[in-house]
Scaffold this motif. Sequence first.
Motif, PDB file in Angstrom:
ATOM      1  N   UNK A   7     -11.843  -1.997   7.903  1.00 59.57           N
ATOM      2  CA  UNK A   7     -12.534  -1.749   8.747  1.00 59.57           C
ATOM      3  C   UNK A   7     -12.503  -0.467   8.903  1.00 59.57           C
ATOM      4  N   UNK A   8     -11.841   0.733   8.471  1.00 59.53           N
ATOM      5  CA  UNK A   8     -11.606   1.683   9.572  1.00 59.53           C
ATOM      6  C   UNK A   8     -11.147   2.280   7.764  1.00 59.53           C
ATOM      7  N   UNK A   9     -10.978   3.947   8.018  1.00 62.45           N
ATOM      8  CA  UNK A   9     -11.668   4.300   6.784  1.00 62.45           C
ATOM      9  C   UNK A   9     -10.275   5.321   6.411  1.00 62.45           C
ATOM     10  N   UNK A  10      -8.943   4.797   6.833  1.00 62.43           N
ATOM     11  CA  UNK A  10      -7.379   4.657   6.650  1.00 62.43           C
ATOM     12  C   UNK A  10      -6.021   5.029   7.321  1.00 62.43           C
ATOM     13  N   UNK A  11      -5.559   4.514   7.406  1.00 60.21           N
ATOM     14  CA  UNK A  11      -4.009   4.089   7.642  1.00 60.21           C
ATOM     15  C   UNK A  11      -2.981   5.501   7.738  1.00 60.21           C
ATOM     16  N   UNK A  12      -2.245   6.363   8.358  1.00 57.87           N
ATOM     17  CA  UNK A  12      -1.519   7.222   7.874  1.00 57.87           C
ATOM     18  C   UNK A  12       0.010   7.051   8.958  1.00 57.87           C
ATOM     19  N   UNK A  13       1.224   6.747   7.897  1.00 56.55           N
ATOM     20  CA  UNK A  13       2.121   5.982   8.696  1.00 56.55           C
ATOM     21  C   UNK A  13       2.865   7.371   8.643  1.00 56.55           C
ATOM     22  N   UNK A  14       3.874   7.395  10.318  1.00 55.93           N
ATOM     23  CA  UNK A  14       5.035   8.475  10.370  1.00 55.93           C
ATOM     24  C   UNK A  14       5.433   8.305  10.943  1.00 55.93           C
ATOM     25  N   UNK A  53       8.686  14.898  11.772  1.00 57.33           N
ATOM     26  CA  UNK A  53       8.271  13.045  12.236  1.00 57.33           C
ATOM     27  C   UNK A  53       7.715  14.217  10.185  1.00 57.33           C
ATOM     28  N   UNK A  54       7.698  12.558   9.529  1.00 60.61           N
ATOM     29  CA  UNK A  54       7.520  12.632   8.076  1.00 60.61           C
ATOM     30  C   UNK A  54       5.730  11.839   8.242  1.00 60.61           C
ATOM     31  N   UNK A  55       4.648  12.308   7.182  1.00 56.60           N
ATOM     32  CA  UNK A  55       4.121  11.419   6.772  1.00 56.60           C
ATOM     33  C   UNK A  55       3.818  11.370   5.694  1.00 56.60           C
ATOM     34  N   UNK A  56       5.054   9.266   5.721  1.00 60.24           N
ATOM     35  CA  UNK A  56       5.252   8.824   4.744  1.00 60.24           C
ATOM     36  C   UNK A  56       4.189   8.430   3.861  1.00 60.24           C
ATOM     37  N   UNK A  57       3.152   8.265   4.218  1.00 60.58           N
ATOM     38  CA  UNK A  57       1.916   7.601   2.525  1.00 60.58           C
ATOM     39  C   UNK A  57       0.982   7.317   3.623  1.00 60.58           C
ATOM     40  N   UNK A  58      -0.662   7.667   2.447  1.00 59.63           N
ATOM     41  CA  UNK A  58      -2.005   6.799   3.586  1.00 59.63           C
ATOM     42  C   UNK A  58      -2.505   5.757   2.824  1.00 59.63           C
ATOM     43  N   UNK A  59      -3.074   4.583   3.736  1.00 60.55           N
ATOM     44  CA  UNK A  59      -3.152   3.864   3.172  1.00 60.55           C
ATOM     45  C   UNK A  59      -5.159   2.827   3.399  1.00 60.55           C
ATOM     46  N   UNK A  60      -6.097   2.890   2.634  1.00 57.62           N
ATOM     47  CA  UNK A  60      -7.487   2.436   3.510  1.00 57.62           C
ATOM     48  C   UNK A  60      -7.747   0.723   3.437  1.00 57.62           C
ATOM     49  N   UNK A 111       0.964  -1.064   0.099  1.00 55.24           N
ATOM     50  CA  UNK A 111      -0.089   0.136   0.159  1.00 55.24           C
ATOM     51  C   UNK A 111       1.459   1.358  -0.051  1.00 55.24           C
ATOM     52  N   UNK A 112       1.966   1.317   0.228  1.00 54.68           N
ATOM     53  CA  UNK A 112       3.364   2.687   0.302  1.00 54.68           C
ATOM     54  C   UNK A 112       4.399   1.659   0.162  1.00 54.68           C
ATOM     55  N   UNK A 113       4.970   2.640  -0.988  1.00 51.29           N
ATOM     56  CA  UNK A 113       6.834   2.391  -1.416  1.00 51.29           C
ATOM     57  C   UNK A 113       6.931   3.563  -1.986  1.00 51.29           C
ATOM     58  N   UNK A 114       8.312   3.756  -1.305  1.00 53.49           N
ATOM     59  CA  UNK A 114       8.631   5.492  -1.589  1.00 53.49           C
ATOM     60  C   UNK A 114       9.942   5.173  -0.719  1.00 53.49           C
TER      61      UNK A 114
END
Length: 222
Positions: free
Chosen positions: A208-215, A198-205, A186-189
């Motif tokens: 059972x939830x709306x979205x994940x954010x990895x910081x 602190x860096x937000x590296x991506x958003x994944x859907x 879901x995230x490749x960078x």
Amino acid sequence: MTMRQMVIGLMILAGTANAEQDARKVVMLKHAQPERIQKLLQHFGVAISVDRQSKALALSGPSSALEAAEQAIQKLDVPEPALRQVELIAHVLVASFTPPETATPDPPDLAPVIKQLRATFPYKHYRLADTLLMRTTENDRVFTQGSIGNQAYEFRVVRTTVTQSDSNVRSVRLDNLNLTIKGYLVIETTTEIREGQKVVIGKATGEDTDAYFRILSAKVVQ
């Protein structure tokens, strides 16, 4: 200078070089790998034999070339810089449109990031789902795994390197960072994180939830 004089001068120089006697010497290395030194000295005009077990170099060639090679070896045979430890902290935020059953305040250290996310995305509610502390060695890889509810995930970094700017600001570069959830990428960078940032590296859907954010944040540990 006439052409004849130039040719005679070159012949004299060539004769002097040919007349220079070959010398031989054995050099014992303290730190560097002999194969690496042999490769670096291949254009010095000396023959080099390597004994890997004793870390010895047998040199032969004109005295002047041998002297230049020895001087180069002294500069190259130095201890390798110690590899630094890198500490990574990964926060997983779950974002949703509906409030959770139990409301919790935003973590103070993530409050500025969550504020920016609220201004950028339509999600109204954010909660901290997981925090991972990872430590690796410079130039090494990172791998960890976990789960959020019924969502299993894996987090990988192929290579971690440390850079330093002219103003002595250090950054950690993460090459081929990827996040998979339930086996789906879901995230490749590739990203670079300045210490203290602190860096937000991506958003994944998720399902059972709306979205994940990895910081991510990074720190170089001396």
